[in-house]
Motif scaffolding. Structure first.
Motif, short mmCIF file in Angstrom:
data_model
loop_
_atom_site.label_atom_id
_atom_site.label_comp_id
_atom_site.label_asym_id
_atom_site.label_seq_id
_atom_site.Cartn_x
_atom_site.Cartn_y
_atom_site.Cartn_z
N ALA A 70 0.95 -1.13 0.08
CA ALA A 70 0.06 -0.14 -0.09
C ALA A 70 0.99 1.49 0.10
N ARG A 71 2.10 1.11 0.23
CA ARG A 71 3.06 2.33 0.28
C ARG A 71 3.62 2.79 -0.96
N PRO A 72 3.95 4.10 -1.23
CA PRO A 72 4.41 4.24 -2.76
C PRO A 72 5.65 3.43 -2.95
N GLU A 73 5.86 3.25 -4.32
CA GLU A 73 7.10 2.38 -4.60
C GLU A 73 8.32 3.28 -4.36
N LEU A 74 8.23 4.51 -4.76
CA LEU A 74 9.02 5.57 -4.69
C LEU A 74 8.45 6.89 -4.00
N ALA A 75 9.29 7.96 -3.48
CA ALA A 75 8.69 9.08 -2.93
C ALA A 75 7.86 9.52 -3.69
N GLY A 76 6.52 9.86 -3.14
CA GLY A 76 5.69 10.57 -4.31
C GLY A 76 5.16 9.78 -5.36
N GLY B 289 7.66 -5.87 -17.16
CA GLY B 289 7.07 -6.88 -16.71
C GLY B 289 7.45 -7.20 -15.34
N ILE B 290 6.83 -8.02 -14.81
CA ILE B 290 7.15 -8.56 -13.31
C ILE B 290 8.54 -9.10 -13.06
N ILE C 62 14.32 -8.02 -10.47
CA ILE C 62 15.51 -7.48 -10.45
C ILE C 62 15.81 -5.99 -9.81
N GLU C 63 14.81 -5.16 -10.13
CA GLU C 63 14.86 -3.93 -9.73
C GLU C 63 14.84 -3.83 -8.09
N TYR C 64 13.76 -4.46 -7.75
CA TYR C 64 13.58 -4.50 -6.07
C TYR C 64 14.61 -5.16 -5.43
N SER C 65 15.21 -6.20 -6.09
CA SER C 65 16.07 -6.95 -5.12
C SER C 65 17.46 -6.04 -4.90
N PRO D 116 13.51 -4.90 2.34
CA PRO D 116 13.58 -6.29 2.12
C PRO D 116 11.93 -6.60 1.72
N ALA D 117 11.12 -6.01 2.55
CA ALA D 117 9.53 -6.38 2.12
C ALA D 117 9.17 -5.92 0.67
N LYS D 118 9.97 -5.02 0.16
CA LYS D 118 9.70 -4.54 -1.25
C LYS D 118 10.15 -5.75 -2.19
N VAL D 119 11.15 -6.38 -1.91
CA VAL D 119 11.46 -7.56 -2.68
C VAL D 119 10.49 -8.52 -2.87
N TYR D 120 9.89 -8.93 -1.78
CA TYR D 120 8.80 -9.84 -1.48
C TYR D 120 7.65 -9.78 -2.09
#
Length: 278
Positions: A57-63, A224-225, A230-233, A240-244
């Motif tokens: 639910a939180r932004p991927e990047l700021a804003g 794609g996913i 790769i980007e989130y890793s 770490p939660a973003k990677v999952y």
């Protein structure tokens, strides 16, 4: 309904197992003879399931947009690639199965190569496919070809087994009616192959998702996913939660594809179930 409840129970069991290991596991992992046999259970390696859900639910990047919206867009992009690869792979597998059933020499000559094709490492094959087709078609088509490469195998093998499943008595009965090979295929072999076809299609769908994700990672295809994984890793140490969340998106994509195949199976096999009932 029973299958849905079973799937939900499996998900809950996985969550309980994850949180249980995180509660009792060694934060540094279990090491035996210098080899880590169990993973680390600290927050950097295994965030709580609730933290992963909150991160959606939180932004991927700021804003920026929430992570779940980015994941949905990425999954839809990969779903389109997967669908093309799945359809191409299923068609190729079906044609190969019919060819191998029709000509015994084709089965002896092709089946070993069909099996051998799946031993080639996908990570090594993907850049080659991208290089071969890079100047002919868009990058996403290379990923679809990789997905088709994995998808055709279960269809070819499963359908071949299904086409060969009719009893000799049934085949002889069709011959006694002067039915040719084509009519025997339509009236006897294809209906008999239905119980073999749809499990093969479910496997092909899952394989197509894996091929698409790995293909996106290996070829660098954006949108794609696989690219998000790769980007989130790269943020594994800080977020770490973003990677999952990306891994969760890839897993849900596989479930959607498998569910779509199962939804197609039910109306096509309902009549067969009624016929088999005493």
């Amino acid at each position: 309904m029973r299958k849905v409840l079973g799937a939900l129970a499996a998900v809950l069991l996985g969550i309980v197992a994850w949180e249980s290991y995180k509660a009792v596991g060694d934060p540094d992992g279990t090491v035996v003879a210098g080899v880590r046999i169990l993973p680390r259970s600290d927050d950097a390696a295994m965030p709580h399931v609730l933290d992963v859900v909150r991160r959606l639910a939180r932004p991927e990047l700021a804003g920026g947009r929430p992570v779940w919206q980015v994941l949905v867009d990425a999954c839809l992009f990969t779903l389109g690639i997967t669908t093309v690869g799945f359809l191409v792979g299923a068609l190729v597998g079906l044609l190969l199965a019919v060819l191998m059933q029709r000509f015994r020499v084709a089965e002896r000559g092709l089946l070993p190569w069909v099996v051998l094709s799946q031993t080639v490492p996908l990570v090594a094959l993907a850049p080659l496919v991208a290089g071969w087709g890079g100047r002919i078609w868009p990058a996403w088509m290379s990923v679809s070809m990789i997905a088709a490469y994995l998808a055709f195998f279960p269809v070819a093998v499963g359908m071949l087994r299904g086409l060969q499943s009719p009893s000799p008595a049934g085949v002889e009965l069709m011959r006694s009616y002067a039915a040719g090979w084509w009519r025997t295929l339509l009236k006897l072999r294809l209906p008999a192959a239905t119980p073999y076809l749809f499990p093969a299609l479910r496997l092909a769908g899952a394989a197509a998702v894996v091929g698409a994700v790995v293909g996106e990672i290996s070829t660098g295809t954006r949108g794609g996913i696989g690219r998000l994984v790769i980007e989130y890793s790269r943020e594994a140490t800080t977020d770490p939660a973003k990677v999952y969340t990306a891994m969760l998106g890839a897993a849900l994509l596989g479930l959607v594809v498998a569910g779509a195949v199962a939804a197609l199976e039910f109306p096509l096999t309902r009549h067969r179930r009624k016929v088999l009932l005493p």
